[in-house]
Write a protein that holds these residues in place. Structure first.
Motif, PDB file in Angstrom:
ATOM      1  N   ASN A  52       0.816  -1.192   0.023  1.00 14.37           N
ATOM      2  CA  ASN A  52      -0.035   0.135   0.031  1.00 14.37           C
ATOM      3  C   ASN A  52       0.698   1.353   0.070  1.00 14.37           C
ATOM      4  N   LYS A  53       0.301   2.392  -0.737  1.00 16.50           N
ATOM      5  CA  LYS A  53       0.991   3.445  -0.907  1.00 16.50           C
ATOM      6  C   LYS A  53       0.792   4.383   0.289  1.00 16.50           C
ATOM      7  N   GLU A  54       1.567   5.362   0.751  1.00 17.94           N
ATOM      8  CA  GLU A  54       1.250   6.162   1.785  1.00 17.94           C
ATOM      9  C   GLU A  54       0.309   7.252   1.163  1.00 17.94           C
ATOM     10  N   ASN A  55      -0.435   8.110   1.953  1.00 18.28           N
ATOM     11  CA  ASN A  55      -1.517   9.023   1.463  1.00 18.28           C
ATOM     12  C   ASN A  55      -0.577  10.346   1.155  1.00 18.28           C
ATOM     13  N   TYR A  56       0.666  10.545   1.070  1.00 17.53           N
ATOM     14  CA  TYR A  56       1.283  12.008   0.889  1.00 17.53           C
ATOM     15  C   TYR A  56       1.206  12.140  -0.492  1.00 17.53           C
ATOM     16  N   MET A  57       1.118  13.326  -0.941  1.00 19.70           N
ATOM     17  CA  MET A  57       1.013  13.535  -2.565  1.00 19.70           C
ATOM     18  C   MET A  57       2.092  14.620  -2.834  1.00 19.70           C
ATOM     19  N   THR A  58       2.826  14.235  -3.987  1.00 20.14           N
ATOM     20  CA  THR A  58       3.742  15.407  -4.467  1.00 20.14           C
ATOM     21  C   THR A  58       3.009  16.369  -5.106  1.00 20.14           C
ATOM     22  N   PRO A  59       3.519  17.463  -5.422  1.00 23.62           N
ATOM     23  CA  PRO A  59       2.690  18.573  -6.292  1.00 23.62           C
ATOM     24  C   PRO A  59       2.607  17.932  -7.480  1.00 23.62           C
ATOM     25  N   GLY A  60       3.234  17.255  -8.312  1.00 27.88           N
ATOM     26  CA  GLY A  60       2.892  16.681  -9.393  1.00 27.88           C
ATOM     27  C   GLY A  60       1.693  15.771  -9.435  1.00 27.88           C
ATOM     28  N   GLU A  61       1.580  14.889  -8.484  1.00 25.36           N
ATOM     29  CA  GLU A  61       0.365  14.084  -8.353  1.00 25.36           C
ATOM     30  C   GLU A  61      -0.826  14.620  -7.963  1.00 25.36           C
ATOM     31  N   LEU A  62      -0.725  15.853  -7.329  1.00 24.64           N
ATOM     32  CA  LEU A  62      -2.062  16.650  -7.029  1.00 24.64           C
ATOM     33  C   LEU A  62      -2.563  17.240  -8.219  1.00 24.64           C
ATOM     34  N   GLU A  63      -1.501  17.891  -9.207  1.00 28.25           N
ATOM     35  CA  GLU A  63      -1.895  18.510 -10.225  1.00 28.25           C
ATOM     36  C   GLU A  63      -2.595  17.439 -11.383  1.00 28.25           C
ATOM     37  N   LYS A  64      -2.081  16.405 -11.335  1.00 33.90           N
ATOM     38  CA  LYS A  64      -2.710  15.573 -12.026  1.00 33.90           C
ATOM     39  C   LYS A  64      -4.173  14.917 -11.708  1.00 33.90           C
ATOM     40  N   LEU A  65      -4.105  14.843 -10.461  1.00 32.71           N
ATOM     41  CA  LEU A  65      -5.561  14.696  -9.865  1.00 32.71           C
ATOM     42  C   LEU A  65      -6.694  15.918  -9.983  1.00 32.71           C
ATOM     43  N   LYS A  66      -5.935  17.116  -9.826  1.00 28.49           N
ATOM     44  CA  LYS A  66      -6.944  18.249 -10.181  1.00 28.49           C
ATOM     45  C   LYS A  66      -7.338  18.338 -11.572  1.00 28.49           C
ATOM     46  N   LYS A  67      -6.532  18.038 -12.727  1.00 29.76           N
ATOM     47  CA  LYS A  67      -6.833  17.883 -13.945  1.00 29.76           C
ATOM     48  C   LYS A  67      -7.947  16.803 -14.443  1.00 29.76           C
ATOM     49  N   GLN A  68      -7.587  15.584 -13.674  1.00 30.02           N
ATOM     50  CA  GLN A  68      -8.599  14.580 -13.942  1.00 30.02           C
ATOM     51  C   GLN A  68     -10.052  15.010 -13.524  1.00 30.02           C
ATOM     52  N   HIS A  69      -9.772  15.513 -12.220  1.00 32.88           N
ATOM     53  CA  HIS A  69     -11.529  16.032 -11.710  1.00 32.88           C
ATOM     54  C   HIS A  69     -11.826  17.152 -12.384  1.00 32.88           C
ATOM     55  N   GLU A  70     -11.115  18.197 -12.966  1.00 35.26           N
ATOM     56  CA  GLU A  70     -11.759  19.021 -13.852  1.00 35.26           C
ATOM     57  C   GLU A  70     -12.320  18.618 -14.941  1.00 35.26           C
TER      58      GLU A  70
END
Length: 91
Positions: free
Chosen positions: A54-72
């Motif tokens: 299992n991965k930790e729940n910490y996000m790097t800025p790049g992961e956060l941006e990818k997630l934001k774009k996907q949600h948008e």
């Protein structure tokens, strides 16, 4: 006597190197932390990631941006579908 960093900070810095592809020497210069220390953190993080399923729940800025774009994109699609349904109800 050296500086002491908490575990979360060490893991965040290591994640920047391992997952974001940042250059360790540049990051060491930016953060004013010895290169050898950052290299140790990154290698320890790699070993931990290999052992851990299992991965930790910490996000790097790049992961956060990818997630934001996907949600948008999903949000925009839902809005378009909603508009179509509203127009269909008036017919």
């Amino acid at each position: 006597m050296g500086k002491h960093f908490d575990h979360e900070y060490k893991e965040y810095v290591a994640k920047l190197i391992v997952e974001e592809g940042r250059v360790a020497k540049e990051l060491a210069f930016e953060l004013e932390i010895p290169y050898s220390t950052i290299r140790k953190w990154a290698s320890a993080y790699k070993e931990k990631a290999n052992r851990q399923v299992n991965k930790e729940n910490y996000m790097t800025p790049g992961e956060l941006e990818k997630l934001k774009k996907q949600h948008e994109k999903e949000l925009q699609q839902l809005r378009e579908e909603n508009e179509i349904l509203k127009k269909a109800m008036h017919i």
